[in-house]
Scaffold this motif. Structure first.
Motif, mmCIF file in Angstrom:
data_model
loop_
_atom_site.group_PDB
_atom_site.id
_atom_site.type_symbol
_atom_site.label_atom_id
_atom_site.label_comp_id
_atom_site.label_asym_id
_atom_site.label_seq_id
_atom_site.Cartn_x
_atom_site.Cartn_y
_atom_site.Cartn_z
ATOM 1 N N VAL A 48 47.176 16.478 39.817
ATOM 2 C CA VAL A 48 47.304 17.797 39.573
ATOM 3 C C VAL A 48 47.077 18.933 39.889
ATOM 4 N N ASP A 49 48.426 19.765 39.611
ATOM 5 C CA ASP A 49 47.312 21.117 39.277
ATOM 6 C C ASP A 49 46.847 21.454 38.231
ATOM 7 N N VAL A 50 45.563 22.149 38.876
ATOM 8 C CA VAL A 50 44.103 22.406 38.571
ATOM 9 C C VAL A 50 44.220 23.794 38.612
ATOM 10 N N LEU A 51 43.723 25.337 37.602
ATOM 11 C CA LEU A 51 43.892 26.228 37.699
ATOM 12 C C LEU A 51 42.508 26.239 37.054
ATOM 13 N N VAL A 52 41.342 26.888 37.682
ATOM 14 C CA VAL A 52 40.415 28.026 36.213
ATOM 15 C C VAL A 52 40.565 28.923 36.475
ATOM 16 N N ALA A 53 39.806 29.308 34.434
ATOM 17 C CA ALA A 53 40.174 30.133 34.304
ATOM 18 C C ALA A 53 38.467 30.931 34.004
ATOM 19 N N ARG B 92 41.824 31.772 39.086
ATOM 20 C CA ARG B 92 41.840 33.576 38.391
ATOM 21 C C ARG B 92 41.113 33.859 37.084
ATOM 22 N N TRP B 93 40.790 35.412 38.157
ATOM 23 C CA TRP B 93 39.486 36.182 37.257
ATOM 24 C C TRP B 93 40.542 35.961 35.901
ATOM 25 N N LEU B 94 39.355 36.683 34.501
ATOM 26 C CA LEU B 94 40.464 37.326 33.195
ATOM 27 C C LEU B 94 39.334 38.743 33.067
ATOM 28 N N GLY B 95 38.558 38.959 33.680
ATOM 29 C CA GLY B 95 38.432 41.064 34.680
ATOM 30 C C GLY B 95 37.157 41.318 33.013
ATOM 31 N N PHE B 96 36.660 40.092 32.972
ATOM 32 C CA PHE B 96 35.371 41.021 31.905
ATOM 33 C C PHE B 96 34.231 40.712 32.849
ATOM 34 N N VAL B 97 33.071 41.735 31.548
ATOM 35 C CA VAL B 97 32.116 41.324 32.582
ATOM 36 C C VAL B 97 31.016 40.914 31.908
ATOM 37 N N ASP B 98 30.193 40.458 32.653
ATOM 38 C CA ASP B 98 28.914 39.506 31.664
ATOM 39 C C ASP B 98 28.634 40.147 31.288
ATOM 40 N N SER B 99 27.921 39.644 30.300
ATOM 41 C CA SER B 99 26.964 39.887 28.946
ATOM 42 C C SER B 99 25.976 39.994 28.976
ATOM 43 N N GLY B 100 25.258 39.213 30.018
ATOM 44 C CA GLY B 100 23.582 38.711 30.124
ATOM 45 C C GLY B 100 23.547 37.743 29.348
ATOM 46 N N LEU B 101 21.949 37.744 29.753
ATOM 47 C CA LEU B 101 21.601 36.358 28.444
ATOM 48 C C LEU B 101 20.470 37.201 28.421
#
Length: 285
Positions: free
Chosen positions: A26-31, A76-85
């Motif tokens: 199976v072709d698996v992509l992590v976003a 693939r990266w969606l390009g957003f910045v981590d919000s932190g906890l």
């Protein structure tokens, strides 16, 4: 397609399942929604990171590449910045421009485009709680549902590729109470220290509802790949910590599965399932 909030989530939630499907062809992509750049340094043996979130972003990109190789997935990266906890009482405001503060349609657009490009039959993500109340995990759920529901609609997100409707949407349930109880009891029976006792008591005390598990994927043969992917995230995963506290022989005997909840299906299927592609694969395959 597995949609996750940060690098390392793909290795701690459904990782052995993705490795199994890769092995089956199976072709698996992590976003990955964010760069994980505001993640705390959780491995006590890792040297301090100098250079702020920019330096952490580069480190975590390299970790993600190593983890993807361990699992055999594309990423693939969606390009957003981590919000932190956020921590404290009252909680501080989230950083300006972070993922969780992005308007929903703006945040979902790159995932809609990626779905239309990759054309997955199955999408996995988090339940509405995010699995735990990190703002990026909750936003990841919202974005994933929005993209799943709209990627096939030619009237929505115009100009982001030809419409494509995935057939099934699942929520990960890596830390379900039933699994934690089973592992806890197995460890106690083996006269081993259990890391799950406080988790179970805490969730019971907070009366967190248990969501339904509809689908169990047998994947114990791919636990080593999952562990290699976890270790690749050296800033986040302590090799002597929680994720490696369970002897693998006990884990494989007690709970050789990963659990999912079927949230939406556009194909007929019978519950419970043992395959994310139930109802999609040709009969007999």
């Amino acid at each position: 397609m597995a949609v996750h909030a940060h690098p390392d989530d793909e290795s701690s939630k459904g990782a052995a399942t993705t490795a199994r499907y890769v092995a089956e062809g199976v072709d698996v992509l992590v976003a990955t929604c964010t760069g994980g750049e505001r993640g705390d340094l959780l491995n006590p043996s890792y040297p301090p990171v100098e250079g702020g979130i920019e330096a952490m972003r580069e480190i975590r990109r390299a970790e993600m590449a190593s983890a993807a190789r361990a699992l055999g997935v594309r990423q693939r990266w969606l390009g957003f910045v981590d919000s932190g906890l956020p921590e404290g009482d009252p909680l501080p405001p989230l950083p300006e421009g972070c993922f969780a503060m992005t308007p929903l349609e703006e945040a979902a657009a790159p995932l809609v485009q990626l779905i239309r490009e990759f054309r997955p039959h199955v999408v996995t993500t988090y339940d509405p709680s995010g699995g735990y109340p990190h703002p990026d995990h909750i936003m990841c759920h919202r974005v994933s549902v929005e993209a799943f529901e709209t990627a096939g609609d030619p009237e929505r997100y115009r100009g982001l590729g030809e419409p494509w409707q995935p057939l099934k949407l699942y929520f990960n349930h890596g830390f379900s109470m039933v699994r934690m109880r089973a592992m806890h009891e197995a460890l106690v029976a083996a006269d081993r220290e259990s890391p799950f006792g406080e988790w179970i008591e805490s969730r019971q005390a907070r009366e967190i509802p248990e969501r339904s598990v509809t689908t169990r994927i047998a994947c114990a043969d791919w636990f080593p790949a999952r562990d290699d992917a976890l270790r690749a995230h050296a800033t986040q995963i302590d090799p002597d910590g929680f994720f490696f506290a369970i002897p693998r022989a006990i884990e494989a005997e007690t709970w050789p599965f990963e659990d999912f909840e079927l949230a939406v299906s556009h194909v007929p299927t019978t519950l419970p399932e043992d395959d994310l592609f139930a109802g999609i694969r040709p009969e007999g395959s």
